[in-house]
Design an enzyme around this catalytic site. Structure first.
Site, short mmCIF file in Angstrom:
data_model
loop_
_atom_site.label_atom_id
_atom_site.label_comp_id
_atom_site.label_asym_id
_atom_site.label_seq_id
_atom_site.Cartn_x
_atom_site.Cartn_y
_atom_site.Cartn_z
CD GLU A 139 -7.06 -2.78 8.60
OE1 GLU A 139 -6.21 -1.91 8.38
OE2 GLU A 139 -6.17 -3.64 8.49
CD GLU A 145 4.90 -1.24 13.71
OE1 GLU A 145 3.36 -0.83 13.45
OE2 GLU A 145 5.85 -0.85 14.53
CG ASN A 154 -0.29 -0.41 2.54
OD1 ASN A 154 0.84 -0.77 2.79
ND2 ASN A 154 -0.99 0.74 3.23
CB CYS A 201 -2.12 0.22 8.06
SG CYS A 201 -0.76 1.39 8.39
N GLY A 213 2.17 -5.52 7.38
CA GLY A 213 1.13 -6.21 5.88
C GLY A 213 -0.43 -6.75 7.26
CB SER A 214 -3.18 -8.80 5.94
OG SER A 214 -2.55 -9.94 6.33
#
Length: 451
Positions: free
Chosen positions: A326, A202, A107, A236, A180-181
């Site tokens: 999310e 993160e 992203n 995020c 990431g996720s």
């Protein structure tokens, strides 16, 4: 794919050499700035303005800050010794962890790859960086920058898909930094646990944004639209859903609608300032969220261009797809609340978020919200901007992440702080040595005095 490092000069201990490398990296990223901007546009039509403020300029700023401070951060620090150890001199030595793996997301593929890399280099580590395969144009330039700056036995860039990340995670590392996720973060944590490898994760979360009846709703609408639809919502720390006081909800919705038009025009698809969804998979995931929902604005899609308009949803069910996890896209659910109990019943349904935002001119209310909820970071009367302050830690809590970085804390993230006591020989107090007979009361009194 086994990766082996060979010793390259003495970057582990030579601070001047690390600084030279960072200066070389700064010159290289400035040389290739336009290429990065073009690559980000080619990957998902990120506007040049957003590319500069959130990617290239951020990296230049981080490099300048690190270059300016690396000598101070890296040198051994003398600390006040314990009187129990008198006479002694006590130090903290800043030591690199060793071999570091950085796995970057798609992203913000440039910023979130190079930002941890800068600090890992500053701390003296050997690094393998894996950029995202979903942004191939940007990843190619990142690889080019790294090859032009570093010896391959010091910093390696490894491109490839999920299988490459999986293979890298089977190897032993001294530190792993992943962005990431949550789902992939759990995989990384599990792989790291095999060798007790420390990690920074993160991740993300369902970030609430509260607007109470005292808020400046015109300004709130402007700041929320910017923070939410920046990078087409693929951020995020973007507001994930709004909790709006039912006293102002109708007026606030109209202001949000107006702001979207003011920013992106009547047809955001033609706006040069609105990015696209990264790929087919994420576009399909997002468009499925719109099924059977009450759309207040937007909802326009174009599969060919992976376009999804800035979209407002009215009061989706908390059990709906859009409120499950999310969102990570340009969809903004708007829920109403009457009192603080309503807020708690909604926010508490989810894991601790990466960010929380509250818009209010009631200081007591805003302070109460900040203190009552656990989250990574946030703002009062704005969104997203806390990320830009190098003096603030950036990181999640619980499911939204482990560890934090930015500024000096980034250097600390990739550094082992080694404690050393240098004891003098001219005095040696015998009470600590056996035999202990007759010394118990004396040592109790001594320890009590020094506590």
């Amino acid at each position: 794919m086994l990766l082996h490092f060979k010793q390259v000069m003495n970057f582990k201990t030579d601070i001047a050499y690390r600084k030279q490398l960072l200066i070389k990296l700064l010159n290289c990223v400035q040389l290739h700035e336009q290429e990065i901007i073009n690559a980000l546009y080619n990957d998902f039509k990120k506007p040049a303005f957003e590319a500069v403020i959130s990617e290239t300029a951020y990296i230049v700023s981080e490099l300048n800050h690190t270059i300016k401070n690396i000598n101070k951060w890296a040198k051994p620090t003398m600390v006040l010794p314990s009187l129990l150890n008198f006479p002694s001199t006590d130090y903290i030595y800043k030591e690199p962890y060793g071999k570091v793996l950085i796995i970057a997301p798609w992203n913000y593929p440039y910023q979130l790859a190079l930002c941890p890399l800068i600090s890992a280099v500053a701390a003296g580590n050997e690094i393998v960086i894996k950029p995202s395969e979903l942004t191939p144009n940007t990843s190619k330039i990142i690889s080019k920058i790294i090859s032009e700056t570093f010896d391959e036995n010091h910093v390696k860039c490894v491109e490839g898909g999920v299988e490459i990340s999986q293979e890298l995670l089977t190897q032993r590392w001294d530190y792993i930094f992943f962005t990431g996720s949550v789902a992939v973060g759990k995989i990384v944590a599990k792989a790291a646990a095999v060798n007790l490898t420390p990690v920074t994760l993160e991740l993300g979360g369902k970030n609430p944004c509260i607007i109470d009846a005292t808020a400046n709703i015109k300004l709130a609408a402007k700041r929320i639209v910017w923070g939410k639809f920046l990078n087409a919502g693929q951020t995020c720390i973007a507001p994930d859903y709004l909790l709006v006081s039912n006293k102002i909800k109708t007026a606030f919705i109209e202001l949000i609608k107006k702001e979207i038009i003011d920013v992106y025009g009547e047809n955001p698809e033609t706006s040069p300032d609105f990015a696209r969804i990264i790929n087919q998979k994420n576009w399909s995931r997002l468009t499925e969220m719109l099924a059977d929902e009450s759309i207040l604005a937007g909802g326009i899609i174009n599969r060919k261009d992976f376009y999804l308009a800035p979209t407002l949803l009215d009061e989706p069910s908390l059990d709906s797809l859009v409120m499950k996890d999310e969102i990570f896209g340009p969809i903004l659910p708007i829920l109403s609340f009457e009192n603080e109990a309503d807020l708690a019943s909604i926010i508490s349904r989810y894991e601790k978020p990466l960010s929380l935002y509250v818009f209010s001119n009631n200081r007591a209310f805003a302070k109460k919200i900040i203190q009552n909820y656990s989250f990574g970071g946030g703002c009062i009367n704005d969104t997203v901007i806390y990320f830009t302050n190098k003096r603030l830690p950036f990181g999640g809590v619980g499911h939204s992440g482990i560890g934090a970085y930015h500024g000096k804390l980034s250097f600390s993230t990739f550094t082992h702080y080694k404690a050393v006591v240098k004891k003098a020989n001219w005095l040696d107090i015998p009470i600590r040595y056996a035999p202990y007979k007759g010394k118990l009361n004396s040592i109790k009194n001594l320890l009590k005095w020094f506590s």
